[in-house]
Design an enzyme around this catalytic site. Structure first.
Site, PDB file in Angstrom:
ATOM      1  N   GLU A 156      13.288   2.762   6.232  1.00 33.38           N
ATOM      2  CA  GLU A 156      13.762   2.628   7.603  1.00 33.38           C
ATOM      3  C   GLU A 156      15.287   2.431   7.637  1.00 33.38           C
ATOM      4  O   GLU A 156      15.910   2.162   6.597  1.00 33.38           O
ATOM      5  CB  GLU A 156      13.064   1.434   8.265  1.00 33.38           C
ATOM      6  CG  GLU A 156      11.542   1.513   8.256  1.00 33.38           C
ATOM      7  CD  GLU A 156      10.965   2.400   9.353  1.00 33.38           C
ATOM      8  OE1 GLU A 156      11.643   3.370   9.759  1.00 33.38           O
ATOM      9  OE2 GLU A 156       9.836   2.125   9.793  1.00 33.38           O
ATOM     10  N   ASP A 210      14.665   8.780  13.552  1.00 30.54           N
ATOM     11  CA  ASP A 210      15.766   7.854  13.291  1.00 30.54           C
ATOM     12  C   ASP A 210      16.394   8.108  11.921  1.00 30.54           C
ATOM     13  O   ASP A 210      17.175   7.312  11.422  1.00 30.54           O
ATOM     14  CB  ASP A 210      15.314   6.393  13.407  1.00 30.54           C
ATOM     15  CG  ASP A 210      14.194   6.044  12.429  1.00 30.54           C
ATOM     16  OD1 ASP A 210      13.790   6.923  11.638  1.00 30.54           O
ATOM     17  OD2 ASP A 210      13.727   4.891  12.461  1.00 30.54           O
ATOM     18  N   ASP A 220       4.740   8.061  -0.196  1.00 29.89           N
ATOM     19  CA  ASP A 220       4.368   6.761   0.361  1.00 29.89           C
ATOM     20  C   ASP A 220       2.885   6.661   0.672  1.00 29.89           C
ATOM     21  O   ASP A 220       2.146   7.640   0.606  1.00 29.89           O
ATOM     22  CB  ASP A 220       5.195   6.461   1.616  1.00 29.89           C
ATOM     23  CG  ASP A 220       5.393   7.691   2.503  1.00 29.89           C
ATOM     24  OD1 ASP A 220       4.468   8.535   2.563  1.00 29.89           O
ATOM     25  OD2 ASP A 220       6.452   7.819   3.126  1.00 29.89           O
ATOM     26  N   HIS A 276      14.888   8.226   8.985  1.00 34.26           N
ATOM     27  CA  HIS A 276      14.323   7.574   7.802  1.00 34.26           C
ATOM     28  C   HIS A 276      13.683   8.603   6.877  1.00 34.26           C
ATOM     29  O   HIS A 276      13.049   9.554   7.305  1.00 34.26           O
ATOM     30  CB  HIS A 276      13.347   6.455   8.182  1.00 34.26           C
ATOM     31  CG  HIS A 276      12.028   6.917   8.741  1.00 34.26           C
ATOM     32  ND1 HIS A 276      11.737   6.860  10.083  1.00 34.26           N
ATOM     33  CD2 HIS A 276      10.929   7.412   8.139  1.00 34.26           C
ATOM     34  CE1 HIS A 276      10.513   7.310  10.284  1.00 34.26           C
ATOM     35  NE2 HIS A 276       9.993   7.665   9.116  1.00 34.26           N
TER      36      HIS A 276
END
Length: 262
Positions: A146, A139, A70, A141
């Site tokens: 996400e 979380d 990314d 991801h």
């Protein structure tokens, strides 16, 4: 799924680096070895160990092509928080990889969607990714996918959650508003297409994410859970990250790895 539990972060990184180097060294054929790579704090120890091994002559990156996961949208590569800057500072400048073999999404692309499509096409043109190294957020991801991102998603523009921007604000003067609101990211489907996927999970703050990856159901809420559907997925983790695993699960994976060494 294979889960390799190591005593601490340093040993986890050593195990992962040894695994990656072994895969590169075993690669044969005309095409290069294609390696997917992440940024963040988790892979830093792996990068340092691979650079050490490279300097010692234990592994070469001359026939390796890399694709990073990314990049922030709207952040120039010269910015000290761009992932282009991160990768060259922490890894590429310390190994023998040819500059043209490095692929990182262009956060300043005039047409971000076209840039993402180009990235997917280039991966395919090289025969796909042999090994995708990654990390996950608290979380769960994976890359910038996400919670509730499609598990079949491809490389594209991602809107970052407030939680992610808050977590990453430590690199932007602790101001979440300075963290870019969007990023370009490979998709879950892109990662799952790799022949092997090796995910690093370390620290007690990621214990819930590890448990969701291993013991929970496959769910868009925890994009890391897609690993359960991959035929060659490995999670390398440290002891602190195992805090939410059930005792039986923890013992099972220790027993399996012990049997592998016999």
């Amino acid at each position: 799924m294979r889960v390799v539990i190591q005593e601490n972060y340093d040993k986890m990184c050593k195990w992962a680096a040894d695994y990656i180097a072994a895969r590169i060294n075993a690669h044969r054929g005309d095409r290069p070895f294609v390696l997917g790579l992440p940024t963040g704090s988790s892979p830093l120890g792996v990068y340092a160990e691979l650079a050490r091994m490279n300097k010692a002559g234990a592994v070469s990156f001359k026939n390796v092509v890399t694709f990073n996961m990314d990049e922030y949208l709207g952040l120039p590569r010269e910015h000290d928080q761009s992932y282009w800057y991160f990768m060259w500072s922490n890894f590429f400048d310390h190994i023998d990889i040819p500059k043209n073999n490095v692929n990182i999404l262009d956060g300043m692309a005039k047409d971000p969607e076209a840039e993402c499509a180009r990235y997917e096409e280039k991966i395919a043109s090289l025969g796909g990714i042999d090994l995708f190294l990654g990390g996950i957020g608290v979380d769960g991801h994976l890359a910038f996918n996400e919670p509730f991102t499609s598990l079949t998603s491809r490389t594209g523009v991602r809107v970052l959650t407030s939680d992610t921007r808050i977590v990453n604000s430590r690199f932007f003067g602790n101001d979440p508003e300075k963290v870019p609101a969007k990023a370009l990211s490979v998709g879950i489907g892109t990662v799952m297409d790799a022949r092997e996927v090796l995910i690093l999970i370390n620290g007690h703050n990621k214990a819930r994410a590890l448990a969701a990856s291993v013991e929970g159901g496959v769910s868009q809420k925890w994009t890391c859970s897609a690993l359960q559907t991959h035929p060659n997925a490995i999670i390398a983790c440290d002891e602190p990250a195992c805090g939410e695993l059930t005792v039986d699960t923890y013992k099972y994976f220790l027993d399996i790895e012990k049997a592998e060494r016999l």
